[in-house]
Design a protein around this motif. Structure first.
Motif, mmCIF file in Angstrom:
data_model
loop_
_atom_site.group_PDB
_atom_site.id
_atom_site.type_symbol
_atom_site.label_atom_id
_atom_site.label_comp_id
_atom_site.label_asym_id
_atom_site.label_seq_id
_atom_site.Cartn_x
_atom_site.Cartn_y
_atom_site.Cartn_z
ATOM 1 N N ILE A 199 0.874 -1.174 0.000
ATOM 2 C CA ILE A 199 0.000 0.000 0.000
ATOM 3 C C ILE A 199 0.912 1.225 0.000
ATOM 4 N N ALA A 200 0.900 1.980 -1.077
ATOM 5 C CA ALA A 200 1.789 3.132 -1.211
ATOM 6 C C ALA A 200 1.324 4.290 -0.331
ATOM 7 N N PRO A 201 2.257 5.147 0.063
ATOM 8 C CA PRO A 201 1.889 6.341 0.824
ATOM 9 C C PRO A 201 0.843 7.171 0.075
ATOM 10 N N GLY A 202 -0.071 7.730 0.844
ATOM 11 C CA GLY A 202 -1.122 8.558 0.271
ATOM 12 C C GLY A 202 -2.382 7.794 -0.080
ATOM 13 N N ALA A 203 -2.278 6.469 -0.221
ATOM 14 C CA ALA A 203 -3.475 5.667 -0.490
ATOM 15 C C ALA A 203 -4.340 5.654 0.763
ATOM 16 N N GLN A 204 -5.637 5.615 0.577
ATOM 17 C CA GLN A 204 -6.579 5.587 1.690
ATOM 18 C C GLN A 204 -7.484 4.371 1.518
ATOM 19 N N ILE A 205 -7.486 3.508 2.521
ATOM 20 C CA ILE A 205 -8.257 2.261 2.490
ATOM 21 C C ILE A 205 -9.283 2.347 3.620
ATOM 22 N N ILE A 206 -10.574 2.388 3.270
ATOM 23 C CA ILE A 206 -11.612 2.726 4.233
ATOM 24 C C ILE A 206 -12.692 1.649 4.277
ATOM 25 N N GLY A 207 -12.967 1.137 5.476
ATOM 26 C CA GLY A 207 -14.102 0.262 5.702
ATOM 27 C C GLY A 207 -13.899 -1.184 5.304
ATOM 28 N N ASN A 208 -14.916 -1.761 4.690
ATOM 29 C CA ASN A 208 -14.997 -3.191 4.403
ATOM 30 C C ASN A 208 -14.217 -3.543 3.125
ATOM 31 N N ALA A 236 -5.448 -11.457 -5.359
ATOM 32 C CA ALA A 236 -4.008 -11.692 -5.285
ATOM 33 C C ALA A 236 -3.301 -11.167 -6.532
ATOM 34 N N ARG A 237 -2.205 -10.479 -6.308
ATOM 35 C CA ARG A 237 -1.288 -9.987 -7.343
ATOM 36 C C ARG A 237 -1.894 -8.921 -8.255
ATOM 37 N N SER A 238 -3.095 -8.466 -7.958
ATOM 38 C CA SER A 238 -3.683 -7.395 -8.763
ATOM 39 C C SER A 238 -3.064 -6.071 -8.373
ATOM 40 N N ASN A 239 -3.045 -5.126 -9.311
ATOM 41 C CA ASN A 239 -2.530 -3.802 -8.987
ATOM 42 C C ASN A 239 -3.549 -2.740 -9.353
ATOM 43 N N VAL A 240 -3.663 -1.772 -8.447
ATOM 44 C CA VAL A 240 -4.545 -0.627 -8.619
ATOM 45 C C VAL A 240 -3.620 0.584 -8.647
ATOM 46 N N GLN A 241 -3.482 1.188 -9.822
ATOM 47 C CA GLN A 241 -2.437 2.181 -10.040
ATOM 48 C C GLN A 241 -2.859 3.577 -9.588
ATOM 49 N N ASP A 242 -1.875 4.443 -9.504
ATOM 50 C CA ASP A 242 -1.940 5.775 -8.896
ATOM 51 C C ASP A 242 -3.218 6.548 -9.225
ATOM 52 N N GLY A 243 -3.817 7.104 -8.167
ATOM 53 C CA GLY A 243 -4.944 8.016 -8.322
ATOM 54 C C GLY A 243 -6.284 7.371 -8.606
ATOM 55 N N THR A 244 -6.355 6.063 -8.592
ATOM 56 C CA THR A 244 -7.618 5.375 -8.871
ATOM 57 C C THR A 244 -8.580 5.520 -7.691
ATOM 58 N N VAL A 245 -9.876 5.613 -7.996
ATOM 59 C CA VAL A 245 -10.928 5.677 -6.981
ATOM 60 C C VAL A 245 -11.825 4.455 -7.168
ATOM 61 N N ILE A 246 -12.036 3.724 -6.054
ATOM 62 C CA ILE A 246 -12.917 2.558 -6.072
ATOM 63 C C ILE A 246 -13.964 2.740 -4.984
ATOM 64 N N TRP A 293 -1.503 1.725 -5.289
ATOM 65 C CA TRP A 293 -0.462 2.725 -5.517
ATOM 66 C C TRP A 293 -0.819 4.094 -4.954
ATOM 67 N N TYR A 294 0.086 5.028 -5.143
ATOM 68 C CA TYR A 294 0.024 6.360 -4.533
ATOM 69 C C TYR A 294 -1.305 7.057 -4.826
ATOM 70 N N ASN A 295 -1.897 7.570 -3.734
ATOM 71 C CA ASN A 295 -3.093 8.411 -3.789
ATOM 72 C C ASN A 295 -4.342 7.739 -4.344
ATOM 73 N N CYS A 296 -4.425 6.435 -4.211
ATOM 74 C CA CYS A 296 -5.675 5.737 -4.521
ATOM 75 C C CYS A 296 -6.625 5.873 -3.329
ATOM 76 N N VAL A 297 -7.923 5.806 -3.607
ATOM 77 C CA VAL A 297 -8.928 5.789 -2.550
ATOM 78 C C VAL A 297 -9.820 4.577 -2.785
ATOM 79 N N LEU A 298 -9.873 3.688 -1.787
ATOM 80 C CA LEU A 298 -10.773 2.541 -1.791
ATOM 81 C C LEU A 298 -11.721 2.740 -0.615
#
Length: 189
Positions: A25-34, A60-70, A44-49
């Protein structure tokens, strides 16, 4: 080696993200809740989940690249239905600045940079949504196809070479995540 910091992890209404120790989990990423993040996945950097009203799963082994919002989608007022969770399978690639909302990306699926995947949409295994495309609510990209445009429409089938390139990208991001984790560890010493 540190793979993520607790400062990026935010419980919500009693649900705390479950992150595999080998995930990056890169710095700046935010992982919230469930949220559940599988082995060797990278966020990656500055993603929001943000899984405040439903569930987000990163395989497993999936990547969510910089700035993505989920995010997820709640049932519409006055409609029968259920929460649309966002589920990403194993070995999937999600390009920079994508938006995924209440959708599914199957194993080895690909979401291009800046693409948008809407409520109830599905990207099948080894299927690709091109950069900048918008996959409309409820649409499914069949296995092995590439769709492009706003709204996205079928373009053609992926070649064997293109499918192999997706696997190469997954391997590349596994190495890249290890290198970034190592570099961040060195900076903290």
């Amino acid at each position: 080696m540190t793979r993520h910091s607790e400062q990026h992890i935010h419980p919500y209404l009693g649900r705390t993200p479950a992150i595999h120790p080998s995930a990056f989990i890169a710095p700046g990423a935010q992982i919230i809740g469930n949220v559940e993040i599988g082995p060797e996945a990278s966020i990656w950097y500055n993603c929001v989940l943000r899984a405040d009203i439903g569930r987000i799963v990163i395989g497993a082994r999936s990547n969510v690249q910089d700035g993505t919002v989920i995010h997820v989608e709640a049932p519409r007022e006055g409609q029968q239905g259920h929460v649309l969770n966002t589920i990403i399978g194993a070995d999937a690639l999600v390009g920079h600045m994508a938006i995924l909302h209440g959708c599914t990306v199957e194993d080895r699926g690909f979401v291009g940079m800046g693409a948008i995947v809407m409520d109830g949409a599905r990207i099948s295994s080894e299927a690709m949504l091109a950069a900048g495309a918008l996959l409309a609510p409820g649409k499914t990209i069949p296995p092995g196809e590439i769709w492009a445009g706003r709204p996205a429409k079928p373009m053609r089938s992926l070649s064997g070479v293109e499918r192999a390139a997706l696997a190469d990208q997954t391997a590349h991001y596994l190495d890249l995540a290890s290198n970034h984790a190592r570099s961040l560890d060195e900076q903290q010493r």
